[in-house]
Design a protein around this motif. Structure first.
Motif, PDB file in Angstrom:
ATOM      1  N   THR A 252      44.105  -2.979  60.132  1.00  0.00           N
ATOM      2  CA  THR A 252      43.767  -1.641  59.683  1.00  0.00           C
ATOM      3  C   THR A 252      45.003  -0.994  59.092  1.00  0.00           C
ATOM      4  N   GLU A 253      44.832   0.202  58.586  1.00  0.00           N
ATOM      5  CA  GLU A 253      45.966   0.956  58.050  1.00  0.00           C
ATOM      6  C   GLU A 253      46.506   1.873  59.143  1.00  0.00           C
ATOM      7  N   TYR A 254      47.769   2.247  58.992  1.00  0.00           N
ATOM      8  CA  TYR A 254      48.385   3.112  59.991  1.00  0.00           C
ATOM      9  C   TYR A 254      47.610   4.421  60.121  1.00  0.00           C
ATOM     10  N   GLY A 255      47.234   4.733  61.369  1.00  0.00           N
ATOM     11  CA  GLY A 255      46.510   5.957  61.660  1.00  0.00           C
ATOM     12  C   GLY A 255      45.011   5.827  61.609  1.00  0.00           C
ATOM     13  N   ILE A 256      44.479   4.744  61.025  1.00  0.00           N
ATOM     14  CA  ILE A 256      43.033   4.554  60.878  1.00  0.00           C
ATOM     15  C   ILE A 256      42.532   3.674  62.016  1.00  0.00           C
TER      16      ILE A 256
ATOM     17  N   ARG B  52      54.894   5.795  64.565  1.00  0.00           N
ATOM     18  CA  ARG B  52      55.206   7.171  64.162  1.00  0.00           C
ATOM     19  C   ARG B  52      55.763   7.246  62.746  1.00  0.00           C
ATOM     20  N   ASP B  53      56.822   6.482  62.464  1.00  0.00           N
ATOM     21  CA  ASP B  53      57.456   6.565  61.142  1.00  0.00           C
ATOM     22  C   ASP B  53      56.562   5.976  60.054  1.00  0.00           C
ATOM     23  N   ALA B  54      55.962   4.810  60.336  1.00  0.00           N
ATOM     24  CA  ALA B  54      55.112   4.158  59.334  1.00  0.00           C
ATOM     25  C   ALA B  54      53.880   5.006  59.030  1.00  0.00           C
ATOM     26  N   LEU B  55      53.349   5.662  60.049  1.00  0.00           N
ATOM     27  CA  LEU B  55      52.173   6.494  59.856  1.00  0.00           C
ATOM     28  C   LEU B  55      52.512   7.695  58.976  1.00  0.00           C
ATOM     29  N   SER B  56      53.664   8.293  59.209  1.00  0.00           N
ATOM     30  CA  SER B  56      54.078   9.430  58.379  1.00  0.00           C
ATOM     31  C   SER B  56      54.288   9.012  56.932  1.00  0.00           C
ATOM     32  N   SER B  57      54.852   7.821  56.732  1.00  0.00           N
ATOM     33  CA  SER B  57      55.060   7.311  55.368  1.00  0.00           C
ATOM     34  C   SER B  57      53.723   7.050  54.680  1.00  0.00           C
ATOM     35  N   ALA B  58      52.784   6.465  55.426  1.00  0.00           N
ATOM     36  CA  ALA B  58      51.466   6.199  54.852  1.00  0.00           C
ATOM     37  C   ALA B  58      50.778   7.503  54.472  1.00  0.00           C
TER      38      ALA B  58
ATOM     39  N   VAL C  14      52.020   8.750  51.091  1.00  0.00           N
ATOM     40  CA  VAL C  14      51.441   8.045  49.944  1.00  0.00           C
ATOM     41  C   VAL C  14      50.036   8.556  49.677  1.00  0.00           C
ATOM     42  N   TYR C  15      49.240   8.733  50.738  1.00  0.00           N
ATOM     43  CA  TYR C  15      47.885   9.228  50.547  1.00  0.00           C
ATOM     44  C   TYR C  15      47.877  10.656  50.027  1.00  0.00           C
ATOM     45  N   ALA C  16      48.797  11.478  50.519  1.00  0.00           N
ATOM     46  CA  ALA C  16      48.885  12.847  49.992  1.00  0.00           C
ATOM     47  C   ALA C  16      49.145  12.821  48.489  1.00  0.00           C
ATOM     48  N   ASP C  17      50.007  11.905  48.046  1.00  0.00           N
ATOM     49  CA  ASP C  17      50.290  11.771  46.616  1.00  0.00           C
ATOM     50  C   ASP C  17      49.069  11.240  45.859  1.00  0.00           C
ATOM     51  N   LEU C  18      48.316  10.301  46.474  1.00  0.00           N
ATOM     52  CA  LEU C  18      47.115   9.775  45.826  1.00  0.00           C
ATOM     53  C   LEU C  18      46.037  10.858  45.702  1.00  0.00           C
ATOM     54  N   PHE C  19      45.883  11.664  46.745  1.00  0.00           N
ATOM     55  CA  PHE C  19      44.924  12.764  46.654  1.00  0.00           C
ATOM     56  C   PHE C  19      45.311  13.709  45.516  1.00  0.00           C
ATOM     57  N   ALA C  20      46.597  14.044  45.450  1.00  0.00           N
ATOM     58  CA  ALA C  20      47.059  14.950  44.399  1.00  0.00           C
ATOM     59  C   ALA C  20      46.858  14.344  43.016  1.00  0.00           C
TER      60      ALA C  20
ATOM     61  N   GLU D 156      51.283   0.501  46.442  1.00  0.00           N
ATOM     62  CA  GLU D 156      52.213   1.354  47.178  1.00  0.00           C
ATOM     63  C   GLU D 156      51.946   1.359  48.679  1.00  0.00           C
ATOM     64  N   LEU D 157      50.785   0.864  49.094  1.00  0.00           N
ATOM     65  CA  LEU D 157      50.430   0.829  50.511  1.00  0.00           C
ATOM     66  C   LEU D 157      50.541  -0.577  51.098  1.00  0.00           C
ATOM     67  N   ALA D 158      51.315  -1.434  50.430  1.00  0.00           N
ATOM     68  CA  ALA D 158      51.460  -2.821  50.887  1.00  0.00           C
ATOM     69  C   ALA D 158      52.103  -2.915  52.269  1.00  0.00           C
ATOM     70  N   ALA D 159      52.895  -1.925  52.645  1.00  0.00           N
ATOM     71  CA  ALA D 159      53.529  -1.934  53.966  1.00  0.00           C
ATOM     72  C   ALA D 159      52.857  -0.955  54.918  1.00  0.00           C
ATOM     73  N   ALA D 160      51.701  -0.424  54.540  1.00  0.00           N
ATOM     74  CA  ALA D 160      51.067   0.641  55.311  1.00  0.00           C
ATOM     75  C   ALA D 160      49.889   0.148  56.140  1.00  0.00           C
ATOM     76  N   TRP D 161      49.876  -1.148  56.472  1.00  0.00           N
ATOM     77  CA  TRP D 161      48.803  -1.675  57.313  1.00  0.00           C
ATOM     78  C   TRP D 161      49.396  -2.541  58.411  1.00  0.00           C
ATOM     79  N   HIS D 162      48.591  -2.807  59.425  1.00  0.00           N
ATOM     80  CA  HIS D 162      49.083  -3.560  60.575  1.00  0.00           C
ATOM     81  C   HIS D 162      47.922  -4.294  61.236  1.00  0.00           C
TER      82      HIS D 162
END
Length: 361
Positions: free
Chosen positions: A155-159, A31-37, A40-46, A134-140
């Motif tokens: 994979t990455e959190y949520g994917i 839950r927390d890691a997925l929200s953090s990931a 980061v993606y929202a910022d990358l899209f922007a 910035e996504l070094a901690a966003a995979w599992h």
């Protein structure tokens, strides 16, 4: 060694008969890691000039395409959102992040390199995964049990899926590509990779599934099995299957098939991709006789003076969106249905860095 602090990846275990319940477990476990990931993606899209309304629109269009293609995979994305407490369009956007980022402008230096041994009796593979620092901690890592079998992967959190192997010994690797006609809104390539891990029992089944997938953004999904391997280049120009000559298959981030190559966005990954491919070809063509998956790791190592950066490190002073780093090295052994993953570049891998997952477990 780079000195970069690569976090040790978590292992998420998912087991349920219902696709939605598998998604709920995925979302609750991270839950927390997925929200953090997601942030980061929202910022990358922007940063890529892609507005939030466009992201939501394309994410929901992709989810609708998945629901029409393989409803269970859409149900798992729905469940992931429910388990994580996020709007479903955000988990859909994570799964479609490659497609949405295709709308961004500019060059994308550094990406993934894949080496596959096709020697009879020694079919196995390795790849680097280069992505935003910035996504070094966003995979599992993940172990997913379902009524049709089991698969393990990274994979990455949520994917739902990326790199992995299932209990039938069918494994997948992923290399992003770029075509001038790329557009979001169809089935994401990460979901296509997950579909193979969920359902393919043979090389032919995997290739048939991929070549029929309604994908409109480019990537190469390499399929590796005990019986052999193929690389399937997906693009708006249609799926193309790449075989091998000799005892190996290689891929970086440009098309090897002539039809999609005619429409390639060469500004994205060149000349870097050609340089990496040239280095891999020189190494493999000179002497290629790996006995185990570990023997492939040196092929993916690079150092100053090699003429190509197979190991990606951000340039000094690189800004957000341009800080590319090799986040993981992954090996697949189909015969044992086994995945080995080491955080960071292959030059950073050692006896104590490898995590091992088996789809037979």
């Amino acid at each position: 060694m780079s000195g970069f602090p690569h976090p040790s990846p978590a292992v998420i275990t998912i087991a349920a008969d219902s696709a939605r319940e598998r998604g709920v477990q995925r979302g609750q476990a991270a839950r927390d890691a997925l929200s953090s990931a997601w942030q980061v993606y929202a910022d990358l899209f922007a940063a890529g000039g892609i507005g939030a309304e466009r992201v939501e629109h394309e994410a929901l269009a992709s989810l609708a395409a998945v629901r029409q293609w393989i409803p269970d995979l859409a149900a798992e994305i729905d469940g992931t959102a429910a388990g994580a407490g996020l709007p479903v369009w955000q988990t859909a956007a994570l799964n479609a992040r490659t497609e949405i980022l295709s709308l961004a402008k500019g060059r994308l230096p550094g990406e993934c390199s894949t080496v596959i041994s096709t020697i009879p009796g020694r079919v196995f593979s390795a790849q680097t995964w280069d992505w935003h620092e910035e996504l070094a901690a966003a995979w599992h890592l993940q172990s997913v049990a379902h009524p049709g079998g089991r698969f393990v992967g990274m994979t990455e959190y949520g994917i739902l899926g990326k790199i992995g192997v299932n209990s039938f010994g069918v494994g997948v690797h992923l290399n992003v590509l770029g075509h001038r006609e790329d557009t979001p809104g169809a089935v994401p390539v990460h979901v296509a990779a997950a579909a193979v891990l969920y359902s393919a029992r043979t090389l032919d089944e995997a290739v048939d599934l991929l070549t029929s997938a309604p994908v409109t953004t480019s990537s190469c999904i390499s399929v590796v099995t005990q019986q052999g391997a193929r690389m399937v280049e997906l693009s708006p120009a249609g799926a193309q299957v790449v075989g091998g000559s000799g005892n190996y298959l290689l891929h970086t981030n440009h098309f090897l098939s002539s039809v999609p190559a005619a429409g390639e966005r060469t500004e994205l990954y060149q000349p870097d991709s050609d340089q990496r491919m040239d280095l891999l070809r020189r190494r493999s063509g000179g002497h290629f006789d790996p006995v185990t998956t570990a023997d492939l790791v040196p092929y993916l190592c690079s150092n100053p003076g090699d003429g190509a950066d197979l190991c990606c490190v951000p340039a000094a002073g690189a800004r957000f969106g341009d800080r590319w780093r090799t986040l993981a090295t992954a090996l697949i052994e189909p015969e044992a249905a086994q995945l080995r993953v080491s955080p960071g570049a292959p030059t950073e891998a050692g006896p104590g860095t490898w995590r091992v997952l088996s789809a037979f477990a």
